[in-house]
Design a protein around this motif. Structure first.
Motif, PDB file in Angstrom:
ATOM      1  N   TRP B  35       0.858  -1.191   0.000  1.00  0.00           N
ATOM      2  CA  TRP B  35       0.000   0.000   0.000  1.00  0.00           C
ATOM      3  C   TRP B  35       0.890   1.236   0.000  1.00  0.00           C
ATOM      4  CZ3 TRP B  35      -5.178   0.392  -0.607  1.00  0.00           C
ATOM      5  CH2 TRP B  35      -5.951  -0.773  -0.447  1.00  0.00           C
ATOM      6  N   TYR B  36       0.502   2.161  -0.861  1.00  0.00           N
ATOM      7  CA  TYR B  36       1.200   3.432  -0.949  1.00  0.00           C
ATOM      8  C   TYR B  36       0.192   4.552  -0.700  1.00  0.00           C
ATOM      9  CZ  TYR B  36       5.457   1.455  -2.962  1.00  0.00           C
ATOM     10  OH  TYR B  36       6.627   0.764  -3.161  1.00  0.00           O
ATOM     11  N   LYS B  37       0.721   5.636  -0.179  1.00  0.00           N
ATOM     12  CA  LYS B  37      -0.076   6.831   0.090  1.00  0.00           C
ATOM     13  C   LYS B  37       0.512   7.950  -0.764  1.00  0.00           C
ATOM     14  CE  LYS B  37      -0.576   9.809   4.172  1.00  0.00           C
ATOM     15  NZ  LYS B  37      -0.305   9.833   5.630  1.00  0.00           N
ATOM     16  N   LYS B  38      -0.363   8.768  -1.337  1.00  0.00           N
ATOM     17  CA  LYS B  38       0.142   9.828  -2.196  1.00  0.00           C
ATOM     18  C   LYS B  38      -0.579  11.134  -1.927  1.00  0.00           C
ATOM     19  CE  LYS B  38       1.073  10.978  -7.017  1.00  0.00           C
ATOM     20  NZ  LYS B  38       0.574  12.355  -6.843  1.00  0.00           N
ATOM     21  N   TYR B  39       0.233  12.149  -1.635  1.00  0.00           N
ATOM     22  CA  TYR B  39      -0.297  13.504  -1.533  1.00  0.00           C
ATOM     23  C   TYR B  39      -0.138  14.175  -2.902  1.00  0.00           C
ATOM     24  CZ  TYR B  39      -0.002  12.979   3.557  1.00  0.00           C
ATOM     25  OH  TYR B  39      -0.159  12.559   4.852  1.00  0.00           O
ATOM     26  N   PRO B  40      -0.968  15.197  -3.175  1.00  0.00           N
ATOM     27  CA  PRO B  40      -0.827  15.932  -4.446  1.00  0.00           C
ATOM     28  C   PRO B  40       0.591  16.463  -4.625  1.00  0.00           C
ATOM     29  CG  PRO B  40      -2.830  16.587  -3.305  1.00  0.00           C
ATOM     30  CD  PRO B  40      -2.075  15.722  -2.359  1.00  0.00           C
ATOM     31  N   LEU B  75      -6.838  -2.379   3.680  1.00  0.00           N
ATOM     32  CA  LEU B  75      -5.990  -1.581   4.563  1.00  0.00           C
ATOM     33  C   LEU B  75      -6.898  -0.925   5.592  1.00  0.00           C
ATOM     34  CD1 LEU B  75      -3.225  -0.206   5.249  1.00  0.00           C
ATOM     35  CD2 LEU B  75      -3.948   1.659   3.741  1.00  0.00           C
ATOM     36  N   HIS B  76      -6.592  -1.165   6.870  1.00  0.00           N
ATOM     37  CA  HIS B  76      -7.347  -0.560   7.952  1.00  0.00           C
ATOM     38  C   HIS B  76      -6.473   0.503   8.612  1.00  0.00           C
ATOM     39  CE1 HIS B  76     -10.421  -4.027   8.596  1.00  0.00           C
ATOM     40  NE2 HIS B  76     -10.022  -3.973   7.333  1.00  0.00           N
ATOM     41  N   ILE B  77      -7.061   1.660   8.825  1.00  0.00           N
ATOM     42  CA  ILE B  77      -6.361   2.743   9.515  1.00  0.00           C
ATOM     43  C   ILE B  77      -7.199   3.079  10.756  1.00  0.00           C
ATOM     44  CG2 ILE B  77      -5.384   5.059   9.342  1.00  0.00           C
ATOM     45  CD1 ILE B  77      -5.554   4.801   6.287  1.00  0.00           C
ATOM     46  N   VAL B  78      -6.579   2.844  11.931  1.00  0.00           N
ATOM     47  CA  VAL B  78      -7.287   3.091  13.183  1.00  0.00           C
ATOM     48  C   VAL B  78      -6.338   3.717  14.202  1.00  0.00           C
ATOM     49  CG1 VAL B  78      -8.662   2.073  15.045  1.00  0.00           C
ATOM     50  CG2 VAL B  78      -8.693   1.023  12.784  1.00  0.00           C
ATOM     51  N   PRO B  79      -6.673   4.859  14.811  1.00  0.00           N
ATOM     52  CA  PRO B  79      -7.770   5.732  14.413  1.00  0.00           C
ATOM     53  C   PRO B  79      -7.363   6.614  13.239  1.00  0.00           C
ATOM     54  CG  PRO B  79      -6.595   6.666  16.275  1.00  0.00           C
ATOM     55  CD  PRO B  79      -5.908   5.368  15.970  1.00  0.00           C
ATOM     56  N   TYR B  88      -4.756   6.615  -1.725  1.00  0.00           N
ATOM     57  CA  TYR B  88      -4.125   5.365  -1.329  1.00  0.00           C
ATOM     58  C   TYR B  88      -4.145   4.394  -2.504  1.00  0.00           C
ATOM     59  CZ  TYR B  88      -4.014   7.023   3.418  1.00  0.00           C
ATOM     60  OH  TYR B  88      -3.740   7.768   4.536  1.00  0.00           O
ATOM     61  N   PHE B  89      -2.968   3.874  -2.832  1.00  0.00           N
ATOM     62  CA  PHE B  89      -2.828   2.930  -3.926  1.00  0.00           C
ATOM     63  C   PHE B  89      -2.461   1.559  -3.384  1.00  0.00           C
ATOM     64  CE2 PHE B  89      -3.109   5.647  -7.584  1.00  0.00           C
ATOM     65  CZ  PHE B  89      -2.647   6.886  -7.173  1.00  0.00           C
ATOM     66  N   CYS B  90      -3.136   0.582  -3.883  1.00  0.00           N
ATOM     67  CA  CYS B  90      -2.776  -0.802  -3.678  1.00  0.00           C
ATOM     68  C   CYS B  90      -1.872  -1.205  -4.836  1.00  0.00           C
ATOM     69  CB  CYS B  90      -4.075  -1.611  -3.678  1.00  0.00           C
ATOM     70  SG  CYS B  90      -3.907  -3.367  -3.755  1.00  0.00           S
ATOM     71  N   ALA B  91      -0.841  -1.996  -4.581  1.00  0.00           N
ATOM     72  CA  ALA B  91       0.062  -2.445  -5.646  1.00  0.00           C
ATOM     73  C   ALA B  91       0.432  -3.900  -5.396  1.00  0.00           C
ATOM     74  CB  ALA B  91       1.315  -1.575  -5.707  1.00  0.00           C
ATOM     75  N   ALA B  92       0.787  -4.586  -6.455  1.00  0.00           N
ATOM     76  CA  ALA B  92       1.147  -5.995  -6.350  1.00  0.00           C
ATOM     77  C   ALA B  92       2.353  -6.297  -7.217  1.00  0.00           C
ATOM     78  CB  ALA B  92      -0.035  -6.867  -6.782  1.00  0.00           C
ATOM     79  N   GLY B 106      -6.448   3.664  -7.231  1.00  0.00           N
ATOM     80  CA  GLY B 106      -6.362   4.571  -6.099  1.00  0.00           C
ATOM     81  C   GLY B 106      -7.713   4.883  -5.492  1.00  0.00           C
ATOM     82  N   THR B 107      -7.709   5.135  -4.193  1.00  0.00           N
ATOM     83  CA  THR B 107      -8.892   5.582  -3.456  1.00  0.00           C
ATOM     84  C   THR B 107      -8.519   6.846  -2.708  1.00  0.00           C
ATOM     85  OG1 THR B 107      -9.778   3.345  -3.140  1.00  0.00           O
ATOM     86  CG2 THR B 107     -10.534   5.054  -1.612  1.00  0.00           C
ATOM     87  N   THR B 108      -9.306   7.885  -2.912  1.00  0.00           N
ATOM     88  CA  THR B 108      -9.062   9.146  -2.203  1.00  0.00           C
ATOM     89  C   THR B 108      -9.749   9.096  -0.856  1.00  0.00           C
ATOM     90  OG1 THR B 108      -8.929  10.363  -4.287  1.00  0.00           O
ATOM     91  CG2 THR B 108      -9.314  11.641  -2.280  1.00  0.00           C
ATOM     92  N   LEU B 109      -8.956   9.163   0.195  1.00  0.00           N
ATOM     93  CA  LEU B 109      -9.484   9.152   1.558  1.00  0.00           C
ATOM     94  C   LEU B 109      -9.531  10.574   2.089  1.00  0.00           C
ATOM     95  CD1 LEU B 109     -10.315   7.714   4.215  1.00  0.00           C
ATOM     96  CD2 LEU B 109      -7.870   7.611   4.775  1.00  0.00           C
TER      97      LEU B 109
END
Lengths: 115, 113
Positions: B35-40, B75-79, B88-92, B106-109
């Motif tokens: 899992w990757y996270k990307k800011y603009p 991917l769980h993010i708590v809290p 957030y990008f999933c990659a394989a 990608g999913t924009t959270l």
């Protein structure tokens, strides 16, 4: 903390011109990659590079593209004759390993605009 | 050829609650997921990974679950915190050992205070 750097951050070029995008991978990494992301689309693999050879390239990576590691630190992507559809963010990445847990670390990207 | 799919383009959660981001894949040869996270205006930042021989990996507030039979990971993010707001990008990667990563869309959270 070591990081991947890329220059320039933004490149504007005219269709048909050659561009070279530059990257400095993390110093102890041996595997290098280029990806691109067209606006609004997914990040796409272009090429992987190890030991001065291309390991794998995608269909996007045609004869107009080439990569080089000209010295011990830089990794470059050259597009010989740019097309409008080459406009995208280009990301360089590097990793310690190739298979298994090969967490790849990405640079901030170069925004290429072809006019 | 969408081997990795993130079917939810966006997700909005309240600060302090759980964020669950989902990813499906089709290629049974994938042996490693990231899992990757990307800011603009930044490159993707590595968050957490999981090998196909495991079903769970945890790192602080981030946990990745893998269900091989369903070809699904989450991917769980708590809290959740406002600073988690990003794409957030999933990659394989597969067993070919070329290192190629195949990314989802990608999913924009958005985490609301």
């Amino acid at each position: 903390e070591p990081e991947v750097t890329q220059t320039p951050s933004h490149q504007v070029t005219q269709m048909g011109q050659e561009v070279i995008l530059r990257c400095v991978p993390i110093s102890n990494h041996l595997y290098f990659y280029w990806y691109r992301q067209i606006l609004g689309q997914k990040v796409e693999f272009l090429v992987s590079f190890y030991n001065n050879e291309i390991s794998e390239k995608s269909e996007i990576f045609d004869d107009q593209f080439s990569v080089e590691r000209p010295d011990g630190s830089n990794f470059t992507l050259k597009i010989r004759s740019t097309k409008l559809e080459d406009s995208a963010m280009y990301f360089c990445a590097s990793s310690e390993r190739r298979g298994g847990p090969n967490e790849q670390y990405f640079g901030p990207g170069t925004r290429l605009t072809v006019t | 050829d969408q081997q990795v799919k993130q079917n939810s383009p966006s997700l909005s959660v309240q600060e302090g609650r759980i964020s669950i981001l989902n990813c499906d894949y089709t290629n049974s040869m994938f042996d490693y997921f990231l899992w990757y996270k990307k800011y603009p205006a930044e490159g993707p930042t590595f968050l957490i990974s999981i090998s196909s021989i495991k079903d769970k990996n945890e790192d602080g507030r981030f946990t990745v679950f893998l269900n091989k039979s369903a070809k699904h990971l989450s991917l769980h993010i708590v809290p959740s915190q406002p600073g988690d707001s990003a794409v957030y990008f999933c990659a394989a990667s597969d067993q070919s050992n070329t290192g190629k990563l195949i990314f989802g869309q990608g999913t924009t959270l958005q985490v609301k205070p």
